[in-house]
Scaffold this motif. Structure first.
Motif, PDB file in Angstrom:
ATOM      1  N   ALA A 226      23.707  58.386 121.025  1.00 53.04           N
ATOM      2  CA  ALA A 226      22.938  57.946 122.190  1.00 53.04           C
ATOM      3  C   ALA A 226      23.281  56.506 122.553  1.00 53.04           C
ATOM      4  O   ALA A 226      22.560  55.861 123.309  1.00 53.04           O
ATOM      5  N   TYR A 227      24.378  56.019 122.032  1.00 54.96           N
ATOM      6  CA  TYR A 227      24.860  54.685 122.344  1.00 54.96           C
ATOM      7  C   TYR A 227      25.269  54.625 123.824  1.00 54.96           C
ATOM      8  O   TYR A 227      25.832  55.599 124.315  1.00 54.96           O
ATOM      9  N   PRO A 228      24.943  53.594 124.600  1.00 49.33           N
ATOM     10  CA  PRO A 228      24.423  52.281 124.209  1.00 49.33           C
ATOM     11  C   PRO A 228      22.901  52.132 124.318  1.00 49.33           C
ATOM     12  O   PRO A 228      22.403  51.030 124.412  1.00 49.33           O
ATOM     13  N   PHE A 229      22.161  53.243 124.312  1.00 50.40           N
ATOM     14  CA  PHE A 229      20.700  53.156 124.349  1.00 50.40           C
ATOM     15  C   PHE A 229      20.117  52.883 122.967  1.00 50.40           C
ATOM     16  O   PHE A 229      18.929  52.591 122.832  1.00 50.40           O
ATOM     17  N   ALA A 230      20.930  53.006 121.946  1.00 52.07           N
ATOM     18  CA  ALA A 230      20.598  52.588 120.587  1.00 52.07           C
ATOM     19  C   ALA A 230      21.888  52.027 120.008  1.00 52.07           C
ATOM     20  O   ALA A 230      22.977  52.471 120.376  1.00 52.07           O
ATOM     21  N   ILE A 231      21.785  51.047 119.130  1.00 51.48           N
ATOM     22  CA  ILE A 231      22.993  50.402 118.620  1.00 51.48           C
ATOM     23  C   ILE A 231      22.977  50.391 117.089  1.00 51.48           C
ATOM     24  O   ILE A 231      21.927  50.363 116.462  1.00 51.48           O
ATOM     25  N   PRO A 232      24.163  50.418 116.474  1.00 51.50           N
ATOM     26  CA  PRO A 232      24.246  50.349 115.012  1.00 51.50           C
ATOM     27  C   PRO A 232      23.718  49.021 114.484  1.00 51.50           C
ATOM     28  O   PRO A 232      23.764  47.995 115.182  1.00 51.50           O
ATOM     29  N   ALA A 242      20.641  46.957 122.707  1.00 55.45           N
ATOM     30  CA  ALA A 242      20.561  48.305 123.263  1.00 55.45           C
ATOM     31  C   ALA A 242      20.094  48.237 124.716  1.00 55.45           C
ATOM     32  O   ALA A 242      19.217  47.449 125.076  1.00 55.45           O
ATOM     33  N   LEU A 243      20.689  49.072 125.548  1.00 54.85           N
ATOM     34  CA  LEU A 243      20.300  49.150 126.948  1.00 54.85           C
ATOM     35  C   LEU A 243      19.133  50.107 127.119  1.00 54.85           C
ATOM     36  O   LEU A 243      19.012  51.085 126.376  1.00 54.85           O
ATOM     37  N   ARG A 244      18.292  49.843 128.101  1.00 53.81           N
ATOM     38  CA  ARG A 244      17.149  50.715 128.343  1.00 53.81           C
ATOM     39  C   ARG A 244      17.615  51.967 129.069  1.00 53.81           C
ATOM     40  O   ARG A 244      18.312  51.896 130.090  1.00 53.81           O
ATOM     41  N   PRO A 245      17.255  53.156 128.577  1.00 53.89           N
ATOM     42  CA  PRO A 245      17.699  54.403 129.204  1.00 53.89           C
ATOM     43  C   PRO A 245      17.022  54.626 130.548  1.00 53.89           C
ATOM     44  O   PRO A 245      15.866  54.235 130.752  1.00 53.89           O
ATOM     45  N   PRO A 246      17.714  55.272 131.494  1.00 55.60           N
ATOM     46  CA  PRO A 246      17.172  55.404 132.856  1.00 55.60           C
ATOM     47  C   PRO A 246      15.921  56.253 132.944  1.00 55.60           C
ATOM     48  O   PRO A 246      15.127  56.090 133.880  1.00 55.60           O
TER      49      PRO A 246
END
Length: 346
Positions: A226-232, A242-246
């Motif tokens: 689910a990257y970039p909405f979650a990051i390692p 992490a970017l906010r999902p639409p």
């Protein structure tokens, strides 16, 4: 052919070598109360040699004489496991947006136009029409919560009538999309793949038909699939985070881009003998693989490209039906010999 993670570890060194205070590029107002930005975060998945926006001299994408999905596409959805109605609705809104010409630009249907540029040996293009022709829910996990590449065909066979399923096999224009719930493990899921496509075996399903599988990574590996909405964790403190999902759900919003990737490749290379780069049909590099990690103009070299961020901080690059917004990777154009999308600014 698949969302590959074999090179994901190679991004670690690059992430550590970047300045921890990197900021987005070209923050500027645009229409619709959104802002354009181009965050420098390493795209997931494949090596940088396949990620260059204008890499026509590095790519040898060829046609291998097989069919493309030139007839109107009848998509048969198989929901494996328990799926909340809101998640199902979001994914279906994306799928139906492929044919929704009324959505404002840049739209999902405009994005699909690049896919429709691919033709077969008769000159017939990939169809711009995609219909959800049937749905089947296996909420009982009839094949268990741990699946393999072979057992997924048993799931399809059961849904297509072999086990009292909800629809008959459409052997002329039907394709299957199998979506597994967040508590279902799939062979190589998270470790090597987020999704893949192939074709069914007559011994299992009765016909040779294209299908794709995508897993819900929300609980298992959002930082990967689910990257970039979650990051390692190793990226903490570097880049914009992490970017906010639409649509507010990292797992499902992340699935949408994987679904888009696999459907684009399924349409242009349904039997793994049409459009791909490389000499090995068992490991082809396809039109989604060539652009993995690119979402807008100016992408490559660690940048995902210029996308949009609304007043709530949610990131997107495409509009869909019912006011939906999505963040979907670009695909390779056979005309421009580059990765393109309708949100391009150059």
């Amino acid at each position: 052919m698949l969302i590959s993670l074999l090179f994901f570890a190679s991004l670690i060194a690059a992430a550590h070598s970047r300045n921890a205070t990197l900021q987005p590029l070209s923050l500027k107002p645009i229409t619709g109360g959104a802002a354009a930005f181009n965050p420098q975060i390493p795209p997931r998945g494949i090596s940088a040699s396949k990620r260059f926006e204008g890499s026509s001299n590095l790519v040898n994408l060829r046609y291998h004489m097989g069919p493309v999905l030139s007839s109107p596409i009848n998509l048969y959805l198989i929901w494996y496991g328990r799926w909340p109605p809101s998640h199902r609705l979001l994914i279906k809104d994306f799928l139906l947006s492929i044919s929704a010409a009324s959505a404002p630009s840049p739209s999902v249907s405009q994005w699909w136009r690049t896919v429709s540029l691919y033709t077969d040996q008769t000159g017939a293009n990939v169809s711009r029409s995609l219909l959800i022709a049937g749905e089947f829910s296996d909420h009982r996990y009839s094949h268990g919560k741990s699946l393999t590449r072979l057992s997924i065909q048993s799931v399809i066979a059961a849904a297509a009538g072999g086990g009292g399923g909800g629809f008959a096999v459409d052997h002329r224009s039907g394709v299957f999309l199998v979506l597994t719930a967040a508590d279902v493990a799939m062979q190589d899921f998270c470790r090597a793949v987020c999704g893949f496509h192939y074709f069914t075996f007559p011994s299992e399903v009765g016909y040779t038909l294209p299908y794709a599988w995508v897993g819900n990574s929300g609980a298992q590996c959002p930082e990967v699939c689910a990257y970039p909405f979650a990051i390692p964790g190793y990226m903490a403190g570097g880049g914009p985070g992490a970017l906010r999902p639409p649509n507010g759900d990292p797992g499902i919003d992340g699935m949408v881009s994987v679904i888009a990737h696999e459907l684009a490749e399924l349409a242009s290379n349904p039997l793994v003998n049409a459009w791909y780069a490389g000499e090995d049909p068992t490991a082809p590099t396809e039109i989604g693989d060539l652009c993995e990690g690119l979402y807008g103009s100016g992408g490559g070299g660690g940048y995902m490209g210029e996308v949009r961020r609304d007043s709530g901080g949610r990131t997107f690059n495409l509009n869909g039906r019912s006011g939906r917004r999505f963040l979907v990777q670009w695909v390779w154009s056979p005309v421009l010999k580059a990765c393109v999308g309708p949100n391009a600014v150059d």
